[in-house]
Design an enzyme around this catalytic site. Structure first.
Site, PDB file in Angstrom:
ATOM      1  N   ALA A 112     -13.418  -2.923  22.230  1.00  0.00           N
ATOM      2  CA  ALA A 112     -13.277  -3.985  21.226  1.00  0.00           C
ATOM      3  C   ALA A 112     -13.399  -3.399  19.831  1.00  0.00           C
ATOM      4  CB  ALA A 112     -14.329  -5.068  21.455  1.00  0.00           C
TER       5      ALA A 112
ATOM      6  N   LYS B  10       0.926  -4.187  12.112  1.00  0.00           N
ATOM      7  CA  LYS B  10       0.923  -5.304  11.161  1.00  0.00           C
ATOM      8  C   LYS B  10       2.205  -6.129  11.278  1.00  0.00           C
ATOM      9  CE  LYS B  10      -2.497  -3.837  10.816  1.00  0.00           C
ATOM     10  NZ  LYS B  10      -3.154  -2.609  11.302  1.00  0.00           N
TER      11      LYS B  10
ATOM     12  N   ALA C   4      -5.874   5.480   7.278  1.00  0.00           N
ATOM     13  CA  ALA C   4      -4.765   6.066   6.540  1.00  0.00           C
ATOM     14  C   ALA C   4      -5.124   6.323   5.077  1.00  0.00           C
ATOM     15  CB  ALA C   4      -3.558   5.137   6.631  1.00  0.00           C
TER      16      ALA C   4
ATOM     17  N   GLY D 184       4.079  23.267  13.881  1.00  0.00           N
ATOM     18  CA  GLY D 184       3.554  24.334  13.026  1.00  0.00           C
ATOM     19  C   GLY D 184       2.303  24.937  13.635  1.00  0.00           C
TER      20      GLY D 184
ATOM     21  N   ALA E  21      -8.056   1.309  24.590  1.00  0.00           N
ATOM     22  CA  ALA E  21      -8.223   1.468  23.131  1.00  0.00           C
ATOM     23  C   ALA E  21      -9.673   1.881  22.870  1.00  0.00           C
ATOM     24  CB  ALA E  21      -7.882   0.167  22.417  1.00  0.00           C
ATOM     25  N   VAL E  22     -10.034   3.043  23.424  1.00  0.00           N
ATOM     26  CA  VAL E  22     -11.433   3.491  23.335  1.00  0.00           C
ATOM     27  C   VAL E  22     -11.630   4.515  22.217  1.00  0.00           C
ATOM     28  CG1 VAL E  22     -11.948   2.987  25.751  1.00  0.00           C
ATOM     29  CG2 VAL E  22     -11.088   5.249  25.135  1.00  0.00           C
TER      30      VAL E  22
ATOM     31  N   ARG F  44      -9.857   7.305  19.085  1.00  0.00           N
ATOM     32  CA  ARG F  44      -8.875   8.377  18.926  1.00  0.00           C
ATOM     33  C   ARG F  44      -9.616   9.687  18.720  1.00  0.00           C
ATOM     34  NH1 ARG F  44      -3.779   6.701  18.102  1.00  0.00           N
ATOM     35  NH2 ARG F  44      -3.225   8.484  16.801  1.00  0.00           N
TER      36      ARG F  44
ATOM     37  N   HIS G 177      -8.151 -20.514 -10.668  1.00  0.00           N
ATOM     38  CA  HIS G 177      -8.371 -21.662  -9.782  1.00  0.00           C
ATOM     39  C   HIS G 177      -7.037 -22.338  -9.499  1.00  0.00           C
ATOM     40  CE1 HIS G 177     -10.212 -25.162  -7.963  1.00  0.00           C
ATOM     41  NE2 HIS G 177      -9.413 -25.910  -8.724  1.00  0.00           N
TER      42      HIS G 177
ATOM     43  N   ASP H  30      -7.119  12.337   9.740  1.00  0.00           N
ATOM     44  CA  ASP H  30      -7.791  12.062  11.016  1.00  0.00           C
ATOM     45  C   ASP H  30      -8.273  13.318  11.729  1.00  0.00           C
ATOM     46  OD1 ASP H  30      -7.247   9.392  10.667  1.00  0.00           O
ATOM     47  OD2 ASP H  30      -6.186   9.128  12.571  1.00  0.00           O
TER      48      ASP H  30
END
Ligand code: FAD
Ligand code: AMP
Length: 475
Positions: A190, A59, A328, A123, A277-278, A280, A452, A320
């Site tokens: 993509a 970002k 996240a 660990g 970037a296929v 994770r 508005h 993950d």
């Protein structure tokens, strides 16, 4: 309690693990958290993939590159011209590193204030809820706790024919640390990461070719949203090939020759850098000792139930490294849930309402069901859409591209899905999430006063559109 005895040991200090550790400590549990991540400087860095090489640094670079893109592409309409704008990639990447350092250091501070004991090293879960820690300094020690939480995260998938060398063939970490803008960047995949990082370097001037095996663009998003996004990415010069499967990547004369096949046959494209970037995969290597009883599924993910319990007394897994979207905020909420369950409270994650965001330009965001999912599941539905092009604030800020689409149950009007592409939709999606969590209807959103002029009026108008009563467009 002895120094090596804890109520809770968390393995992994990414967003799932560190949030879980903090919530455990808040609930009065004596907590340790072990992490093996080393930052760019070779020193331990808390925060996992997200803070170090994922959400935050991407970002930061998306913002820098957006500033440059606006300067070169959009400022002229405001009557502003800048002479000969230049990019100093070192400064840009340096700013990103500073943001990362501030946040990873911040997690360290939070550990201190919450009296969480950090261990830096690897660990390994042993039988009987013991955890062996192999320290960075070569030391070994064994910790014990009534509860162990595995939060070991994920790593990028490597293609056997395109191994990462992080010189020519790069992963997400490599793409966040280039020292110059590549003339030609190839991106395999993509998905969210490929599109975000491809956008960064495209905006800075790289020729970006994205090669995606699937025939549909952003298949997980609602089709109307994906169609608008694809059109805008094309305008920005992202050269996206769909239904194109890469089978070879060879380094030749200081460049990468990429071979892919689509319906027209085999093609090659030569690029200076190739971002793979296929996707994770869950990371569990070396994590489980013999006889722990913790099961790993065929995709390498730790098996858990809906409460992230592994089925072994006192052993949990979150983030993950378990099923579900690799996001996240999903891991964070699982961390909170498990901490609360351990402390004897109620804990729950609503897996049906997890927002997804792609931080490209325009941004893409959604939560809940797509129109296609409603069709597939035979749910009667109605939809309402409203374009940013008819919103005063969007035009005032020169961002009149995209739309908001709301899907509601045809009979009960309950909101089933909210889909967006356009300016600041990463922020606007929160309204849809709140409405869905409160089991709201499109009528609820339609009757709420929106300030508005704001972009949020597009959400309001989309809700009105569900019953064909938008004010600022023909229904
Ligand atoms: P991780 O963040 O991977 O952390 C796991 C930690 O555990 C690591 O520090 C690892 O070193 C450590 N570890 C592993 N095994 C052991 C062990 N045996 N002992 C000790 N430590 C261990 N998600 C979003 O929601 N929004 C975004 O905008 C977004 N952008 C992304 C951009 C990129 C480029 C990438 C790559 C990812 C992005 N993600 C985003 C995904 C997000 O980063 C992950 O979903 C999130 O980091 C998962 O958190 P986690 O805690 O499960 O695992
Ligand atoms: P994500 O999992 O969202 O990060 O997206 C990764 C994308 O990479 C998916 O859409 C896959 O279809 C795509 N992909 C995987 N392998 C290949 C390949 N060999 N060639 C082109 N695209 C691929």
């Amino acid at each position: 309690m002895a120094d090596n005895k804890f109520d809770v040991i968390v393995i992994g200090a990414g967003p799932a693990g560190y949030v879980c550790a903090i919530r455990c400590a808040q609930l009065g549990l004596k907590t340790a958290c072990i992490d093996a991540f080393k930052g760019k400087d070779g020193k331990q860095a808390l925060g996992g993939t997200c803070l170090n090489v994922g959400c935050i640094p991407s970002k930061a670079l998306l913002d820098s590159s957006k500033q440059f893109w606006n300067l070169t592409q959009h400022f002229d309409v405001h009557g502003i011209t800048a002479k000969d704008p230049k990019i100093d990639v070192k400064t840009m990447v340096g700013r990103k590193d500073k943001v990362v350092k501030q946040l990873t250091g911040g997690v360290g501070m939070l550990f201190k204030t919450n009296k969480i004991t950090p261990f830096f090293g690897t660990g390994k879960l042993l039988k009987g809820n013991q955890v062996e820690v192999s320290g960075f300094d070569g030391s070994k020690q064994t910790l014990e706790a009534a509860n162990v939480i595995i939060a070991s995260g994920s790593v990028p998938i490597e293609l056997p024919f395109a191994k990462f060398d992080n010189k020519y063939i790069i992963d997400n970490a490599g793409a966040l640390d280039l020292d110059a803008v590549p003339k030609r960047l190839g991106v395999i995949g993509a998905g969210v990461i490929g599109l975000e990082l491809g956008s960064v370097w495209r905006r800075l001037g790289a020729e970006v070719t994205v090669i995606e095996a699937l025939p549909d663009f952003l298949g997980m998003a609602d089709a109307d949203i994906a169609k608008t996004a694809a059109r805008e990415f094309k305008k920005q010069g992202l050269d996206i090939h769909l239904g194109a499967k890469v089978s070879k990547a060879e380094i030749k004369k200081g460049a990468v020759e990429v071979t892919y096949a689509d319906k027209d046959g085999e093609h090659t494209v030569t690029v200076d850098k190739l971002l793979v970037a296929v996707g994770r995969r869950a990371f569990t290597e070396g994590l489980l000792g013999d006889g722990t009883g913790v099961k790993v599924d065929p995709r390498g993910r730790v098996e858990v139930d809906e409460h992230c319990w592994t089925g072994v007394d006192g052993v949990w897994a979150i983030g993950d490294c378990v099923r579900g979207p690799m996001l996240a905020h999903k891991g964070e909420e699982e961390g909170v849930m498990v901490a609360e369950l351990i402390a004897g409270r109620a804990g729950h994650v609503d897996y049906d309402v997890i927002p997804s965001v792609v931080y490209t330009e325009p941004e893409i965001a959604w939560a809940g069901k797509t129109e296609q999912q409603c069709k597939d599941e035979g749910i009667p539905y109605k939809t309402g859409s409203f374009p940013f092009a008819a919103n005063g604030r969007a035009l005032a800020i020169n961002e009149g591209v995209g739309l908001v689409k709301i899907i509601a149950h045809a009979e009960t009007d309950r909101i089933l899905g909210v889909h967006m592409v356009g300016p600041e939709v990463s922020e606007l999606i929160a309204e849809g999430v709140v409405a869905m969590e409160f089991k709201g209807s499109s009528e609820d959103l339609a009757r709420i006063i929106h300030a508005h002029p704001t972009l949020s009026e597009v959400v309001h108008e989309a809700a009105l559109a569900v019953d064909k009563r938008s004010i600022h467009k023909a229904n």
